[in-house]
Write a protein that holds these residues in place. Structure first.
Motif, PDB file in Angstrom:
ATOM      1  N   ASN A  51      10.584   7.573  33.091  1.00 48.58           N
ATOM      2  CA  ASN A  51       9.119   7.604  33.093  1.00 48.58           C
ATOM      3  C   ASN A  51       8.564   7.143  34.442  1.00 48.58           C
ATOM      4  O   ASN A  51       7.592   7.708  34.956  1.00 48.58           O
ATOM      5  N   ILE A  81       4.161  18.635  32.378  1.00 45.27           N
ATOM      6  CA  ILE A  81       3.218  17.658  31.809  1.00 45.27           C
ATOM      7  C   ILE A  81       1.801  17.959  32.271  1.00 45.27           C
ATOM      8  O   ILE A  81       0.855  17.939  31.480  1.00 45.27           O
ATOM      9  N   THR A  84       0.446  21.123  30.452  1.00 42.39           N
ATOM     10  CA  THR A  84       0.218  21.005  29.009  1.00 42.39           C
ATOM     11  C   THR A  84      -0.825  19.950  28.650  1.00 42.39           C
ATOM     12  O   THR A  84      -1.407  20.010  27.565  1.00 42.39           O
ATOM     13  N   THR A  85      -1.068  19.012  29.544  1.00 42.40           N
ATOM     14  CA  THR A  85      -2.027  17.942  29.242  1.00 42.40           C
ATOM     15  C   THR A  85      -3.331  18.079  30.011  1.00 42.40           C
ATOM     16  O   THR A  85      -4.350  17.535  29.600  1.00 42.40           O
ATOM     17  N   TYR A  99       1.264   8.023  28.553  1.00 38.52           N
ATOM     18  CA  TYR A  99       1.525   9.311  27.900  1.00 38.52           C
ATOM     19  C   TYR A  99       3.024   9.517  27.691  1.00 38.52           C
ATOM     20  O   TYR A  99       3.475   9.908  26.603  1.00 38.52           O
ATOM     21  N   LEU A 100       3.816   9.250  28.731  1.00 42.19           N
ATOM     22  CA  LEU A 100       5.259   9.457  28.646  1.00 42.19           C
ATOM     23  C   LEU A 100       5.907   8.542  27.615  1.00 42.19           C
ATOM     24  O   LEU A 100       6.900   8.919  26.974  1.00 42.19           O
ATOM     25  N   HIS A 102       4.687   7.621  24.775  1.00 42.03           N
ATOM     26  CA  HIS A 102       4.384   7.973  23.387  1.00 42.03           C
ATOM     27  C   HIS A 102       4.644   9.445  23.034  1.00 42.03           C
ATOM     28  O   HIS A 102       4.729   9.787  21.856  1.00 42.03           O
ATOM     29  N   THR A 103       4.756  10.310  24.032  1.00 42.02           N
ATOM     30  CA  THR A 103       4.933  11.731  23.717  1.00 42.02           C
ATOM     31  C   THR A 103       6.325  12.013  23.175  1.00 42.02           C
ATOM     32  O   THR A 103       7.300  11.357  23.545  1.00 42.02           O
ATOM     33  N   ARG A 104       6.401  13.012  22.295  1.00 37.08           N
ATOM     34  CA  ARG A 104       7.674  13.529  21.822  1.00 37.08           C
ATOM     35  C   ARG A 104       7.714  15.037  21.989  1.00 37.08           C
ATOM     36  O   ARG A 104       8.400  15.747  21.246  1.00 37.08           O
ATOM     37  N   ASP A 105       6.984  15.516  22.980  1.00 38.35           N
ATOM     38  CA  ASP A 105       7.022  16.920  23.361  1.00 38.35           C
ATOM     39  C   ASP A 105       8.487  17.327  23.596  1.00 38.35           C
ATOM     40  O   ASP A 105       9.209  16.700  24.363  1.00 38.35           O
TER      41      ASP A 105
END
Length: 367
Positions: A51, A81, A84-85, A99-100, A102-105
């Protein structure tokens, strides 16, 4: 650049950390470790370090379009990222990290796993000269056991748990790195600049593209154009809006994130709103260079018509005109319109094309 000596540690091995670097990952992995040590932490998970790597390359990839390497996946992750964000190139590091965290993309997680495939293990290879390349391959649990056998290395590994695997910086190394943090970071930055310059041979000012810049001081340029506006009405070149002392903003025709300087010949007045919309894109050359030339030739002409404009120009030139050859070619007395345009084109066009080749987007103002 000499690293601080230590009686307890083999600094020669540390100095060789980036001797064999075909990709950028080692630099940013080590930088992430230093960041955690600055926070007072000697332990960190693979994911926390990845991250940090993403956040540290965010600006140079999105704003400055630097190439990080021929097979680089870090820039791929950054761009994914952003796309998409919608996060901007100027996004705060804390927002990116949050963001990194918590994301599970799925694509993000896939790319993160690629990034931890080799660099956590190979970074410390100078400390293990007996090991061959094949010793850093195969089952990860076996790699970890093999590496953890060496006592002098910077960090050890906990049990393998994918992105949740933890590294543990050894006490003597943590103390050494924390004590000499400014020197170590300067050495790392020096090595990174050399690497990036090789990967981006036509890009100027690499050292200014590693981090978002502090606020640039363009007040002398604004004063210069405000004086001209007192004598003649000036319309900016993108939306043809008449400029006032209140709405004036100074734009870099070729974006600062490429040229990394505030030279007068690349600066011109526009409005704050249009400057913000243009961002770090390249104005369409066929549409806007003739208008830029017309505006710049007007200011050039007024230098030699009005003594007070010449005085203000000279004050501005002390800060914003640092190449004597360009000053002579572009601002000497007696140039006609065609001569001025030819000189300005010769100065700007090669830089413009180089920025275009680096991936800076073409831009046309849409009112």
């Amino acid at each position: 650049m000499q690293l601080p000596y230590s009686n307890e540690l083999n600094i020669n091995y540390l100095a060789r950390l980036f001797d064999n670097t075909s990709e950028c990952y080692k630099f940013f992995w080590f930088k992430a470790i230093l960041t955690k040590l600055e926070e007072g932490r000697s332990n960190a998970t693979f994911e926390e370090l990845v991250n940090e790597m993403v956040a540290d390359t965010w600006y140079m990839v999105l704003e400055c379009h630097l190439s990080l390497g021929p097979k680089d996946k870090l820039a791929t992750l950054v761009k994914h990222i952003s796309e998409t964000t919608g996060m901007k190139s100027s996004e705060k590091k804390s927002v990116i990290l949050n963001y990194l965290k918590h994301t599970r993309d799925r694509e993000i997680m896939r790319l993160k796993r690629i990034l931890i495939g080799n660099v956590p293990y190979r970074l410390q290879s100078p400390f293990m000269p007996e090991l061959k390349s094949k010793d850093f391959e195969g089952r990860i649990e076996e790699r970890i056991a093999r590496i953890n056998h060496y006592n002098q290395i910077i960090y050890l590994f906990g049990s393998y748990e994918g992105l949740n695997t933890t590294i543990h910086v050894q006490k003597d190394w943590a103390l050494y790195l924390q004590k000499n943090m400014d020197i170590i970071k300067g050495w790392l930055q020096y090595k990174l600049i050399i690497y990036l310059q090789k990967r981006n041979p036509s890009v100027p000012g690499i050292s200014d593209k590693l981090y978002p810049p502090q606020e640039r001081k363009l007040e002398k340029v604004r004063e210069y154009w405000r004086l001209i506006m007192e004598l003649r009405p000036i319309r900016e070149i993108y939306g043809h809006t008449e400029l006032t002392a209140e709405n004036i903003s100074i734009d870099h025709f070729v974006p600062w994130s490429y040229v990394a300087h505030d030279e007068l010949w690349n600066l011109h007045p526009t409005t704050r709103d249009i400057n913000s919309r243009k961002s770090n894109r390249l104005p369409d050359w066929q549409t806007y260079f003739p208008l830029l030339c017309e505006q710049e030739y007007l200011s050039y002409s007024m230098i030699w018509q009005y003594e007070k404009v010449l005085k203000k120009f000279n004050e501005c030139a002390k800060v914003h005109l640092n190449n004597e050859d360009i000053r002579y070619r572009l601002y000497r007395k007696g140039l006609n319109r065609n001569q001025f345009e030819s000189q300005l084109c010769e100065i700007i066009l090669p830089i413009y094309n180089s920025a275009k080749n680096c991936g800076f987007d073409n831009w046309v103002y849409d009112n």
